[in-house]
Structure formats: structure tokens, C-alpha cells
Design a protein around this motif. Structure first.
Motif, mmCIF file in Angstrom:
data_model
loop_
_atom_site.group_PDB
_atom_site.id
_atom_site.type_symbol
_atom_site.label_atom_id
_atom_site.label_comp_id
_atom_site.label_asym_id
_atom_site.label_seq_id
_atom_site.Cartn_x
_atom_site.Cartn_y
_atom_site.Cartn_z
ATOM 1 N N PHE A 190 1.741 5.917 5.479
ATOM 2 C CA PHE A 190 0.982 4.857 4.816
ATOM 3 C C PHE A 190 -0.315 5.393 4.232
ATOM 4 C CE2 PHE A 190 3.541 1.723 7.314
ATOM 5 C CZ PHE A 190 4.011 1.015 6.226
ATOM 6 N N ALA A 191 -0.973 6.314 4.943
ATOM 7 C CA ALA A 191 -2.200 6.913 4.407
ATOM 8 C C ALA A 191 -1.891 7.742 3.163
ATOM 9 C CB ALA A 191 -2.868 7.782 5.473
ATOM 10 N N THR A 192 -0.754 8.421 3.155
ATOM 11 C CA THR A 192 -0.361 9.204 1.983
ATOM 12 C C THR A 192 -0.059 8.303 0.795
ATOM 13 O OG1 THR A 192 0.586 10.886 3.454
ATOM 14 C CG2 THR A 192 1.244 10.958 1.141
ATOM 15 N N ILE A 193 0.587 7.176 1.052
ATOM 16 C CA ILE A 193 0.860 6.222 -0.039
ATOM 17 C C ILE A 193 -0.452 5.708 -0.627
ATOM 18 C CG2 ILE A 193 1.822 3.940 -0.554
ATOM 19 C CD1 ILE A 193 4.028 4.529 1.458
ATOM 20 N N THR A 194 -1.401 5.362 0.252
ATOM 21 C CA THR A 194 -2.710 4.903 -0.224
ATOM 22 C C THR A 194 -3.381 5.978 -1.080
ATOM 23 O OG1 THR A 194 -2.981 3.517 1.743
ATOM 24 C CG2 THR A 194 -4.975 4.070 0.505
ATOM 25 N N ASN A 195 -3.337 7.218 -0.612
ATOM 26 C CA ASN A 195 -3.926 8.325 -1.364
ATOM 27 C C ASN A 195 -3.209 8.539 -2.689
ATOM 28 O OD1 ASN A 195 -3.643 11.574 -1.829
ATOM 29 N ND2 ASN A 195 -5.702 11.016 -1.167
ATOM 30 N N LEU A 196 -1.883 8.416 -2.680
ATOM 31 C CA LEU A 196 -1.095 8.625 -3.898
ATOM 32 C C LEU A 196 -1.426 7.577 -4.953
ATOM 33 C CD1 LEU A 196 1.143 10.438 -5.053
ATOM 34 C CD2 LEU A 196 2.822 8.813 -4.138
ATOM 35 N N PHE A 197 -1.593 6.337 -4.526
ATOM 36 C CA PHE A 197 -1.951 5.275 -5.466
ATOM 37 C C PHE A 197 -3.371 5.474 -5.988
ATOM 38 C CE2 PHE A 197 1.894 3.369 -4.227
ATOM 39 C CZ PHE A 197 2.148 2.273 -5.033
ATOM 40 N N ALA A 198 -4.260 5.970 -5.118
ATOM 41 C CA ALA A 198 -5.660 6.150 -5.530
ATOM 42 C C ALA A 198 -5.793 7.239 -6.590
ATOM 43 C CB ALA A 198 -6.521 6.482 -4.316
ATOM 44 N N ILE A 199 -5.125 8.378 -6.402
ATOM 45 C CA ILE A 199 -5.282 9.467 -7.364
ATOM 46 C C ILE A 199 -4.585 9.162 -8.686
ATOM 47 C CG2 ILE A 199 -5.515 11.182 -5.543
ATOM 48 C CD1 ILE A 199 -2.653 12.036 -6.045
ATOM 49 N N ASN A 200 -3.653 8.198 -8.668
ATOM 50 C CA ASN A 200 -2.990 7.806 -9.910
ATOM 51 C C ASN A 200 -3.609 6.558 -10.533
ATOM 52 O OD1 ASN A 200 -0.360 9.473 -10.519
ATOM 53 N ND2 ASN A 200 -0.437 9.247 -8.284
ATOM 54 N N GLY A 201 -4.677 6.036 -9.905
ATOM 55 C CA GLY A 201 -5.383 4.894 -10.477
ATOM 56 C C GLY A 201 -4.597 3.605 -10.468
ATOM 57 N N LEU A 202 -3.680 3.447 -9.501
ATOM 58 C CA LEU A 202 -2.874 2.223 -9.415
ATOM 59 C C LEU A 202 -3.589 1.183 -8.566
ATOM 60 C CD1 LEU A 202 0.641 3.847 -8.928
ATOM 61 C CD2 LEU A 202 -0.402 3.030 -11.046
ATOM 62 N N SER A 203 -3.202 -0.057 -8.752
ATOM 63 C CA SER A 203 -3.904 -1.169 -8.109
ATOM 64 C C SER A 203 -3.547 -1.275 -6.635
ATOM 65 C CB SER A 203 -3.560 -2.486 -8.809
ATOM 66 O OG SER A 203 -2.184 -2.780 -8.654
ATOM 67 N N THR A 204 -4.446 -1.890 -5.893
ATOM 68 C CA THR A 204 -4.199 -2.129 -4.472
ATOM 69 C C THR A 204 -3.069 -3.126 -4.272
ATOM 70 O OG1 THR A 204 -6.554 -1.742 -4.058
ATOM 71 C CG2 THR A 204 -5.295 -2.809 -2.309
ATOM 72 N N GLU A 205 -2.936 -4.084 -5.195
ATOM 73 C CA GLU A 205 -1.866 -5.077 -5.081
ATOM 74 C C GLU A 205 -0.488 -4.418 -5.127
ATOM 75 O OE1 GLU A 205 -5.573 -6.895 -6.245
ATOM 76 O OE2 GLU A 205 -4.421 -5.251 -7.129
ATOM 77 N N ALA A 206 -0.298 -3.486 -6.053
ATOM 78 C CA ALA A 206 0.979 -2.773 -6.132
ATOM 79 C C ALA A 206 1.218 -1.951 -4.871
ATOM 80 C CB ALA A 206 1.002 -1.879 -7.364
ATOM 81 N N GLN A 207 0.159 -1.367 -4.355
ATOM 82 C CA GLN A 207 0.260 -0.584 -3.121
ATOM 83 C C GLN A 207 0.729 -1.450 -1.964
ATOM 84 O OE1 GLN A 207 -2.984 1.249 -0.037
ATOM 85 N NE2 GLN A 207 -3.395 1.474 -2.201
ATOM 86 N N ASN A 208 0.163 -2.653 -1.842
ATOM 87 C CA ASN A 208 0.550 -3.554 -0.757
ATOM 88 C C ASN A 208 2.000 -4.004 -0.893
ATOM 89 O OD1 ASN A 208 -2.000 -3.417 0.390
ATOM 90 N ND2 ASN A 208 -2.765 -5.200 -0.738
ATOM 91 N N MET A 209 2.454 -4.216 -2.134
ATOM 92 C CA MET A 209 3.847 -4.609 -2.336
ATOM 93 C C MET A 209 4.795 -3.492 -1.910
ATOM 94 S SD MET A 209 3.939 -6.860 -5.851
ATOM 95 C CE MET A 209 3.040 -5.680 -6.864
ATOM 96 N N VAL A 210 4.438 -2.255 -2.224
ATOM 97 C CA VAL A 210 5.269 -1.122 -1.814
ATOM 98 C C VAL A 210 5.302 -1.016 -0.295
ATOM 99 C CG1 VAL A 210 5.447 1.384 -1.847
ATOM 100 C CG2 VAL A 210 4.938 0.150 -3.955
ATOM 101 N N LYS A 211 4.153 -1.159 0.348
ATOM 102 C CA LYS A 211 4.106 -1.093 1.806
ATOM 103 C C LYS A 211 4.950 -2.202 2.429
ATOM 104 C CE LYS A 211 -0.420 1.124 2.406
ATOM 105 N NZ LYS A 211 -1.787 0.957 2.969
#
Length: 371
Positions: free
Chosen positions: A320-341
Motif C-alpha cells: 500500500f505504501a508503494t502504491i501511494t508512492n507510485l501515484f505520487a510520483i506520477n501526479g495522480l489523484s488521491t481519489e484514484a489511489q483510494n479506488m485502486v486500494k
């Protein structure tokens, strides 16, 4: 003429039973019986845990490959890759410590929705002016005592008050947040102790101290679960409480200790989070309970209890920490990150149900009830 006493033949010491199938298979392949035992372990419960952990490592490698494909400019720099890995571990450290306690609780057949609130209450309490006057030792002692005390209250309500764990810990979530807000007067309390603040900023051999604390807690949790009577009793209580009681285990006392252990982990996490933010407030550690439960599920621990691993839960936190980091370095939204999680959590639960037959049992019970 007297008869001589009959000679007694000394029997060899009794050896443990051997599975004939394993012996035959080993003989056919020209291998000793021990290799058959190791093969049996790989296909048994221990093997299931090892396979699951290998699959989680595969997921981490896949996430690394996705990151390298989407941001090749960053991953081409080895120094940045190493710094990014340390950043991921540092991000996972606080939730990882909470997850260790949550793993014990869920293996024992319970659940704890109050861990985030306990972290907030312990953090606020240890950063009051009165507590900080006792120095770093007083702050650490206070955070741990508050965490254990709240965990004991949860344990008493569940084990001796016979409240459902979901209800008891949900009530504690609200109460602990309210008490934290009352103590802090809804203000942010600044940590002025350089020793506490240095926990998050200092490193040893190039590795942050937070990562060492996470490693120590995980190692202690692994030993406690796999090499002690307490761990075996935890699995027994979670698998079948009535059978554990008939076997002589004090189920109520053990449940009480499980929630106290969860509170201990929350107290340690409170110090770590306070060091990271150099402050504490009633809203800190928000939704940590969901992150911890999700990591435990991803790690393969059954929500019904009786099965789980510390290593699997740690890998779940890192994923989960890696997914958060992956979304951050690609400039993706937190909402999309939560949906993936959320999708990952649902997929993990469905895999558990299919693997252990709980889904088929549900449909079978439903048919019988309808009939």
C-alpha cells in the motif's frame, strides 16, 4: 536346578510415525525421507503462507516495474531509487507497527477499529506541557501506558463484558477521539523535545531510525506468534474458541492480552508519528484502522481468525505504501489511489473466500435456510 530368568530384549526408543506415502515417494526418487517431509511442509499450512508471501513479493516487483515504465527518468538514477525505497519504508513504518498489533487481534478472532484513535490519544497525552517536562523518557512511557490502558479497556469490554468487538472498538474510536480533543482543547500540540523529534529525522548507517523501529517490532511480533505459547494460543483461540477453552486455555484472559498488545503497538506508533510531525493533535492517525485492516487482509490473515502471518501483514503495508508512492510520483489523484486500494481489498477477500471455501459454505447455508 533353578531356571535362569528370561533375557529381556531392550526395545529401541519409539520414533515418530512416518507417512508411508512420503517414504515410498522418497525411495522411488532416491531421496531421503527428510526431503519428503520438507515437500509435505511446502504443500501444508506453512507452505501456503510461504507461497502467499512469494506472491506478495511478486506484486511488489510488478509495482516496481510499473514505476520504472512510467517514470523511467527517475528510475534510471540508482541513488534516487535507493532514496525512494527508504522513503517507502519510512512511510510504511507507523502503519506497519499498528498492523502488527492488528494482526494478533484478527488472528485471535477479533477486530480493533480504535487503533487510529488510540494513536491520537497517546500522541496528544504525551505532548502535553506537563508530560514534556519529564523529558523523552516520560513522553515515551506516557504514550505506551496510555495505549496499553485503552487496549485493556477494549479487552475488558469484549472478553468480560461480552460486547461484540466491532461495537466495543467502534465506541472506543469515538470516545478516544473525544478525549484527545478535550485534552488538547482542539489545538495542535508542538513537540519541543529534540530526542523525540530526532527519531524521525536521524538515521543510522544511512537507514532512518523509524525503519529500525518497524523492523524491531515486526521481529518481536514474528517471534511471539511463531515461537511462543502465546502465539499458539492466539491461533487456537481464533480458530475455535470453544475447543481452546476445553483444551485449558483461558480464552477471556488471552483476548484481554491481545487487545493490550494492540494498544502497546499503538503507543509505539504514537511516538513515531509525533516525531514525524513534531506535533500531535486529536485528528492525527485518521483512518489508520482501515489501512491496518487492509494490510492484514492483503497479507493473507483470515478475517474469521485462526490463520495469518506477521511477514504477510508487513508485505501488505509495504504494498500500500508503494502504491501511494507510485501515484505520487506520477501526479495522480488521491481519489484514484483510494479506488485502486479498495479494489485490491475486495479482490483479496474474494480470493480468501474461494481458497478456504467460505464462499461455498455461505451459499450452502443460504440454500438450507431457504429450503
Amino acid at each position: 536346578m533353578s531356571e535362569s530368568p528370561p533375557t529381556t530384549t531392550q526395545l529401541p526408543a519409539q520414533s515418530p510415525p512416518v507417512d508411508p506415502a512420503e517414504t515410498t515417494e522418497a525411495a522411488e526418487h532416491g531421496a531421503p525421507a527428510a526431503s519428503g517431509a520438507r515437500l509435505s511442509w511446502w504443500h501444508g499450512d506453512g507452505g501456503e503462507g510461504a507461497k502467499r508471501n512469494l506472491a506478495l513479493i511478486g506484486v511488489l516487483l510488478a509495482l516496481f516495474a510499473i514505476g520504472a515504465a512510467t517514470r523511467s527518468d527517475l528510475y534510471a538514477n540508482p541513488d534516487w531509487v535507493w532514496a525512494n525505497m527508504l522513503s517507502i519504508l519510512k512511510l510504511a513504518s507507523v502503519v506497519g507497527v499498528v498492523t502488527v498489533g492488528m494482526t494478533f487481534v484478527i488472528i485471535g478472532g477479533g477486530i480493533d477499529l480504535s487503533v487510529g484513535a488510540i494513536v491520537a490519544l497517546a500522541g496528544v497525552w504525551c505532548t502535553t506541557v506537563a508530560t514534556q517536562s519529564f523529558g523523552a523518557g516520560g513522553m515515551i512511557f506516557t504514550a505506551i501506558i496510555v495505549g496499553v490502558a485503552v487496549g485493556l479497556v477494549n479487552g475488558v469490554l469484549i472478553a468480560y463484558g461480552r460486547l461484540v468487538p466491532f461495537i466495543a472498538t467502534l465506541a472506543m474510536l469515538v470516545a478516544a477521539r473525544g478525549l484527545a480533543a478535550e485534552i488538547s482543547q482542539k489545538q495542535t500540540q508542538i513537540s519541543e523535545n529534540s530526542v523525540i523529534n530526532g527519531i524521525a529525522s536521524n538515521s543510522l548507517l544511512g537507514i532512518p531510525l523509524l525503519v529500525y523501529i518497524l523492523a524491531a517490532v515486526v521481529a518481536g511480533g514474528w517471534v511471539l506468534l511463531n515461537r511462543t505459547t502465546f502465539g499458539r494460543r492466539t491461533v487456537a483461540v481464533g480458530g475455535n474458541p470453544e475447543a481452546a477453552r476445553l483444551a485449558g486455555i483461558d480464552v477471556k484472559r488471552h483476548t484481554l492480552l491481545l487487545y493490550a498488545l494492540s494498544g502497546l503497538c499503538c503507543g509505539i506508533a504514537a511516538i513515531m508519528l509525533t516525531a514525524q510531525a513534531t506535533s500531535a493533535q486529536a485528528a492525527m492517525a485518521n483512518l489508520y484502522e482501515l489501512d491496518a485492516i487492509a494490510a492484514v487482509i492483503i497479507g493473507g490473515t483470515l478475517l474469521s481468525g485462526g490463520r495469518g502471518t506477521i511477514v504477510g501483514s508487513l508485505l501488505g503495508v509495504i504494498i500500500f505504501a508503494t502504491i501511494t508512492n507510485l501515484f505520487a510520483i506520477n501526479g495522480l489523484s488521491t481519489e484514484a489511489q483510494n479506488m485502486v486500494k479498495g479494489g485490491i481489498i475486495v479482490a483479496a477477500v474474494l480470493i480468501q473466500q474461494v481458497q478456504f471455501g467460505t464462499l461455498s459454505q455461505f451459499f450452502r447455508r443460504n440454500r438450507l435456510t431457504t429450503s
